[in-house]
Enzyme design. Sequence first.
Site: not given
Ligand code: DGL
Length: 247
Positions: A7, A39-40, A70-72
């Site tokens: 993540d 990361y977003g 991590c979704n991003s």
């Molecule tokens: N882990 C990031 C996500 O799931 C959220 C935090 C970030 O912006 O890095 O997109």
Amino acid sequence: MKIGVFDSGIGGLTVVKSLLEHQLFEEIIYFGDTARVPYGPKDKNTIIRYGIEAVEFFKNFELDMIIVACNSVSAYALEEMQESASCPVIGVIEPGVLATSNAVDSHSNVLVIGTKATVNSKAYENALKVLKFTNVKSKATPLFVPLVEEELFNGTILNATLRHYFENEESPDAVILGCTHFPLISDAISKYFGPNTKLIHSGDAIVEYLEKRFDFKEKYPNPKLEFFASENPEALKKIAKRWLSAK
Ligand code: DGL
């Protein structure tokens, strides 16, 4: 199986929590890129570079699988990570989309919420379109990330932020919690939209996805857990202790 969970920071612990609840793995190595989070707001090429660097980090451990919590990163860098890894790399988008299609039908109103990277990538929207979903909206809701990191899981600031983002939204049939942090505020989101809105949680979705694809013969109630961070690993370990033991 020995797996790595990646993540951008601490949020991926919500996915680890689901993996632990289902006792799927013998050993979990978590890596949070706490030095470079969030990361977003970053662009695609940067996120791809960071994703490939995470694969390099995991090469120190002979892993059977890498899970991208991590979704991003899942939205922008999954293919590149798969190309540079020597084990399967699984992201959260496909599991989340399949969980959505199990939860509601394709004419339902679906709202995807996540970081700017996840929303701009349209990864969820495109994958839902393939499954013939016709009413999908997405909204970047990045302010929830620092609120969760401050552990403001309820209260006035969170409620004001919910209103700020969703004031003009009708309650959807399903909300995809397209960010690692959002399961921690799922009670507040659920309360805001009401009992008819289903929430899709990446951690639960990935467990469902893995259980369908792999033949897990044993349960591991006491897996070996190791935490690594690119900055201040002690802080990550402290949060992990708190979040992973909370109900
Ligand atoms: N882990 C990031 C996500 O799931 C959220 C935090 C970030 O912006 O890095 O997109």
